[in-house]
Design an enzyme around this catalytic site. Structure first.
Site, PDB file in Angstrom:
ATOM      1  CB  SER A  64      -0.822  -0.550   1.242  1.00 29.13           C
ATOM      2  OG  SER A  64      -1.642   0.767   0.994  1.00 29.13           O
TER       3      SER A  64
ATOM      4  CG  ASP B 191      -5.664  -3.395  -3.335  1.00 25.92           C
ATOM      5  OD1 ASP B 191      -6.726  -3.062  -3.246  1.00 25.92           O
ATOM      6  OD2 ASP B 191      -4.872  -3.802  -3.591  1.00 25.92           O
TER       7      ASP B 191
ATOM      8  CG  HIS C  55      -4.860  -3.552  -0.114  1.00 26.09           C
ATOM      9  ND1 HIS C  55      -4.264  -2.617  -1.066  1.00 26.09           N
ATOM     10  CD2 HIS C  55      -4.327  -2.724   1.570  1.00 26.09           C
ATOM     11  CE1 HIS C  55      -3.703  -1.674  -1.096  1.00 26.09           C
ATOM     12  NE2 HIS C  55      -3.551  -1.285   0.403  1.00 26.09           N
TER      13      HIS C  55
END
Lengths: 466, 466
Positions: free
Chosen positions: B148, B401, B426
């Site tokens: 991320s 995601d 994710h």
């Protein structure tokens, strides 16, 4: 159109209708200070191919950009062949590019944004802005060019912002003149070699001169004699001796930097091969002359540097070079990021022995500017010796240039390459072609343009669609 | 040794005798603020080959590092095979790494050093310090790993400091989710697709729910009914409706991010394939149910996310995920550099139409933090779409995601490569191996380790002598 001395003209980017200066953030790396300033840049597009022709972008160093513009004839010489636009961008805090106007140097707080990282960000923002705003420039490959500190900035611009410039020519850029990268004594060894090769006994006589100064200035009469012999503007006092020696030392260093093969006016107006001219005054047998005779020769030698024009009524020991350079700004930069250890031993060089003393330097910086240098930061942020993963950078270095001590003088990879110009002084390759140029610099310039063409071709192939 | 939830143990770098935390500059890019702070980092060297074995370095993101450490099982799973030391470094301003202690968030002035550039410099300084100080680590190749925002940092660390890390795994890193790089609507399209594929009518019923909320909350009775139906901790007022909808919208987004194939507790404790479970409550024919029935289904669906454990007495609309994330810090970052446009149209996605409105966002940032976002800065400093000149970066993205909308999902060059995990949410690849893992994530992890080994071999060959 500004004053010009080169026969070429350029537009001041800020005042010309086509190229308005973008407002540049004073702090790119923080959001509390949200002010902006106008960065000066000069543009010439006389030879520019408006259908995406390349942009040669000079990454300005520690001084007035018009002066660098007029001393970077190489760019003017190659513009037509490349169909290139020329842009000369001034470094923040120098010339007219003052983030806080007249207050820019007023205190530590205002000086806080004088860093190379901020300057690189300025250049990147300016280039992106030009490409957006100038009709025809959207797809123009940009090549960074710079000399000395400006050359370091060119290399670093390519390293840190490869999205902005397709390649860089870093001329005489001592990117390794930082702690623990190269021996601190190499710089003055090269200065000494330049004098040694330029005349019999030249370096030996300079090496002897420091003791001769001590001997003679031991008396008031001697002090007075020395002041007269050097035609100093202010007579020497006992307490000035260290400064006087430092001024002489810097004189020899500057001569080594600008030992060009033709008459030129970079740091000072000088004859061709100025060190040879200097050394004509220092060719006597060291054992056969008195201290007075020796220092008489030294004073003649110094005059070659300070009074080649014959217009200088007296020598001023408070400065050694052109007023176009921003000394205070550069001192601040040396006191923060640009920590470049130099040292002498008096054996392999012709100077009085002096160790590199970081703590003393740091204390001096603290008392002058209220800041302390960070010795390890440049190696962290700019890669140190480990630059092999970058691409499209030419490091050119002159064999006569003391700054080659911290330069990259061997190929690092196929595309991070070194060009050595044995007969070249400080970024000779960036100067105009001249009939007295040694063939080594002519071939360096040809190679440099070949790399430019290669990068331009690569960039056109890589162009991101849409 | 800190609390552990993974069966593995690590040392707190600050308190362990072998690895003292270096003092990190609060401001790497200016010299006025010369203060330092202690950065927290966690170390495990259980499997480390002390003769130069590699270091896997997790570039911490916007939260407590112990939580990321415990949710990055991949590193623990591969440590033995690689003989690797594991380091998890906390991002400044999060967890315990507060530059100004309790004052760090007190005002704009103290927040001024919360930027990604400062964080990258922290990581670089820490890595260099570890290599200097830890016996055996001098020649250890370092690989950056993150997910991320932490994945963006890993990629950027390799781009900006290739001298410090030999390569980077950037998992689910939306480095292109910035203005003018990707369409702002793609993110919510992917969220919608996740619901559409997880159950009949699931996305259509959510798309209808917004209007149903409007209809029902037109009366006070309706408001009260809705509050009861959702077991809200604080009953809804008319003025809360936008917040309520935003909370629901974020709930669906979070479910899309953590739609993992097995029971997990990342943002919340959840069943395997949680969206399929959610969609079981939303599978009715949209034309056959009343607004009350529809919202009843929505409330059941929301409870899957908020009350899978059954321990939650009421739903709290003021938060949607774990307290380990630093929401205020991230909001500040979004309000400065991390400007990530998102938008919805209600047609290609299941949300109420909402344009991206930079001006409104900027005004909100100014009133909250006294700063304004710089929309173009990330593209300038981190290369935008033009990242082909970099090397040794893996961008992995999960097809489920939503953040893959801003991810790099195609190979850019031989060494800037994309790995797509169609069944992954994710950064699934960063999690522990699990018996329910789809084969696509297993093969992604195998490829990632192969690249690691390649980079390590390359680095050993390139090692600079001396």
């Amino acid at each position: 159109v500004l004053a010009r001395t080169t026969g070429h003209s350029y537009n001041n980017g800020q005042s010309n209708g086509n190229y308005r200066a973008p407002l540049i953030q004073i702090d790119h790396f923080g959001f509390l200070e949200d002010g902006t300033f106008k960065q000066r840049y000069l543009v010439n597009n006389e030879h520019w191919d408006q259908k995406g022709g390349p942009i040669l972008f000079y990454t300005g160093n520690e001084g007035d950009i018009t002066w660098f513009c007029n001393n970077t004839g190489f760019m003017w010489d190659v513009a037509e062949d490349l169909g290139a636009m020329l842009v000369f961008a001034e470094h923040r805090y120098y010339g007219e590019s003052l983030p806080f106007g007249q207050d820019s140097y007023s205190d530590t707080k205002h000086l806080n944004y004088l860093t190379s990282e901020q300057a690189l960000a300025d250049f990147s923002v300016l280039i992106r802005e030009l490409k957006r705003k100038v009709l025809g420039a959207q797809e123009s490959p940009v090549i960074a060019i710079g000399g000395s500190y400006g050359g370091m900035l060119s290399a670093w611009l390519r390293m840190k912002y490869p999205n902005v410039v397709v390649g860089a020519l870093a001329a005489s850029a001592p990117i390794w003149q930082f702690p623990d990268m190269v021996p601190c004594g190499d710089f003055y060894k090269i200065v000494t070699q330049d004098f040694a090769r330029s005349g019999l006994n030249c370096d030996s006589n300079i090496r002897r001169s420091w003791k001769a100064i001590d001997n003679i200035t031991a008396t008031d009469d001697g002090l007075q004699w020395l002041s007269g012999e050097f035609s100093l503007c202010s007579p020497l006092k006992k307490t000035d001796l260290d400064d006087f020696k430092a001024w002489l030392q810097e004189t020899w260093v500057n001569l080594a930097m600008v030992d060009y093969p033709y008459e030129a006016n970079f740091l000072q107006p000088l004859p061709r091969w100025p060190i040879q001219v200097v050394c004509k005054h220092l060719n006597f047998d060291p054992s056969s002359v008195s201290d007075y005779q020796l220092l008489g020769g030294i004073s003649e030698a110094a005059r070659v540097y300070y009074n080649y024009t014959g217009n200088c009524p007296c020598l001023n020991t408070s400065s050694t070079a052109t007023g176009n350079l921003g000394f205070i700004g550069w001192y601040y930069q040396a006191c923060t990021e640009m920590v470049m250890p130099l040292c002498t031993d008096g054996v392999q060089d012709m100077f009085e022995p002096q160790d590199w003393n970081f703590q003393a330097f740091s204390d001096e910086c603290n008392s002058l500017f209220g800041v302390r240098p960070r010795a390890d930061w440049a190696a962290t942020v700019y890669g140190g010796l480990d630059i092999a993963s970058h691409s499209n950078i030419i490091f050119s270095n002159g064999g006569l240039d003391p700054w080659s001590s911290g330069g990259v003088t061997r190929n690092i990879s196929d595309s991070v390459v070194a060009i050595v110009i044995p007969d070249g002084a400080h970024h000779l390759d960036l100067r105009y072609n001249n009939e007295y140029d040694p063939h080594t610099v002519l071939s360096a310039r040809i190679q440099e343009v070949e790399y430019f063409k290669l990068w331009i071709t690569q960039a056109r192939k890589l162009q991101i669609p849409g």
